[in-house]
Design an enzyme around this catalytic site. Structure first.
Site, PDB file in Angstrom:
ATOM      1  CE  LYS A  42      -3.937   2.226   0.798  1.00 33.26           C
ATOM      2  NZ  LYS A  42      -3.584   3.052  -0.382  1.00 33.26           N
ATOM      3  CE  LYS A  52       5.062   7.536  -1.549  1.00 28.84           C
ATOM      4  NZ  LYS A  52       4.437   7.814  -0.242  1.00 28.84           N
TER       5      LYS A  52
END
Ligand code: GLU
Length: 439
Positions: free
Chosen positions: A95, A131
């Site tokens: 995430k 990311k």
């Protein structure tokens, strides 16, 4: 709060309204990966995990580089380079946000994915860190060009992302509109509605109430809890905020409402300071969409002068590497709460710690954003949506627990809150890696 203007200054012209693409933050220096690895190494070492764990967790498990052809408005094709880093999937999907910035590099995206793991670990979210980034400057692109780039990026990474694989979100220079385009592209590829693929979406597309202000609310709670640990109350607390973008401006609004005394704010044009307090509603009213407001005041302070003004709490909410060995011994605040990513160097953190100035680290203080992203994903998965008060209440519980856990560990082990945060953050991933038989 005083309604007077900063000392010796009077507002000049009105705010210059511009179209905003997203929060303005600069990129991180490339050595950020090395310093992050250094603290992760020490954290694992103190927790008793051997070198094998560090070898596993020192870099993302996957880093994809993509080249994205985009037809520009002038009819020519431009090829952009993008990345998606996935640090660890030991406890669940990865995430983290996607940044659009000219200075994006593979190292930066990798370091940021490690930080996302730490945030998810500290807040006990069922994710590892991820990311993404694209080397581009959206400030010089038209909105249709940005849309084509966003959609092209999703097509390029679609194989490795998904609601149960890797869930993106906004980051520097990306916003809810860009998330909406990305969601649409993903849903077209998969041929079914998948709101849980991405967070930070507009509310009508399955976004969560409270997501937009979540990072600032989290920082405000971190300030309240850490100030109280230092024996300072919120009422009348003198706060200087460096950076007046989304995070800094919502933070000023919340702190002002909670009775703190916002005595200084700064932006790219310089800083304003008034020991009696600034008129926050007026500043919010007059700020432009890139977060500039101090240009309305003459006699602005330089960045260095601003950071060293007297106050109880200093909140760097803008750039990386702002508090360094050069200015750490002149900082007058008793508490520094990092709203930006990486604003204090490791050397400055140690110098401040020795002087008794508490530095509440970024991975703890600014994780309100990803925490509410998690709530958004949960709401998407269950198809049932919560009112803003419920989202904020759940964020409050998570923040209070995390801040106190880290500060107590720092106190009992006599280490910096940064090292304590890394220890709390990394442990779950080391343990999950052991249980899965990876180490
Ligand atoms: N980009 C934000 C961060 O760095 C939010 C990430 C997310 O919501 O997943 O924490």
């Amino acid at each position: 709060m005083s309604t007077s203007t900063p000392t010796g200054t009077t507002p000049t012209t009105g705010a210059n309204k511009r179209i905003v693409i997203g929060a303005s933050q600069p990129p991180l220096a490339n050595d950020v990966l090395t310093s992050t690895q250094k603290v992760i190494h020490e954290a694992l070492d103190r927790l008793g995990y051997d070198e094998g764990y560090y070898e596993l967790l020192k870099e993302p498990m996957r880093l994809l580089t993509v080249r994205i052809p985009v037809r520009m408005d002038n009819g020519k094709t431009k090829v952009f380079t993008g990345f998606r880093a996935q640090h660890t999937d030991a406890v669940g999907p990865t995430k983290g946000g996607i940044r659009f910035h000219p200075n994006v590099t593979a190292e930066e995206v990798s370091a940021l994915s490690l930080w996302m793991t730490l945030k998810c670990g500290i807040f006990d979210l069922p994710y590892g860190g991820g990311k993404g980034g694209i080397i581009c400057d959206p400030r010089t692109m038209s909105l249709p060009e940005v849309e084509r780039l966003a959609r092209g990026y999703v097509r390029s990474i679609s194989q490795i992302v998904g609601p149960n694989k890797d869930i993106p979100a906004p980051d520097v220079y990306t916003n809810a509109q860009i998330m909406a385009w990305m969601l649409d592209e993903y849903s077209r590829i998969r041929e079914y509605d998948s709101p849980g693929f991405i967070t930070g979406k507009p509310i009508v597309l399955g976004g969560s109430q409270g997501r937009e202000k979540a990072t600032s609310l989290g920082v405000a709670i971190a300030i309240r809890e850490s100030a109280s640990a230092q024996g300072m109350a919120m009422k009348g607390l003198k706060v200087c905020i460096q950076g007046f973008g989304n995070v800094g401006s919502y933070l000023a609004e919340i702190l002002d409402r909670w009775g703190a005394n916002v005595v200084g704010v700064s932006d790219v044009n310089g800083g304003i300071y008034n020991e009696d307090g600034l008129d926050v509603p007026n500043l919010l009213d007059r700020r432009d969409s890139f977060g500039s407001v101090t240009n309305l005041f003459p006699n602005r302070l330089s960045n260095d002068e601003f950071l060293t003004q007297p106050c109880d709490v200093l909140v760097p909410a803008a750039l990386e590497n702002q508090i360094t060995a050069q200015n750490a011994d002149r900082i007058q605040a008793r508490l520094i709460v990092e709203a930006a990513n990486g604003p204090t160097t490791l050397e400055a953190t140690d110098m401040l710690h020795e002087r008794g100035v508490m530095v509440v680290p970024d991975v703890l203080a600014n994780a309100g954003g990803v925490t509410v992203s998690y709530f958004e994903w949960v709401q998407n998965n269950q198809g049932y949506y919560w009112p803003e008060e419920e989202v904020n209440r759940k964020l409050e519980l998570k923040m209070v627990e995390a801040v106190n856990k880290v500060l107590e560990m720092a106190k009992s082990r006599r280490i910096t809150p940064r090292l304590a945060a890394y220890m709390v953050g990394v442990q779950k991933y080391a343990e999950a890696s052991r249980l899965r038989g990876w180490c």
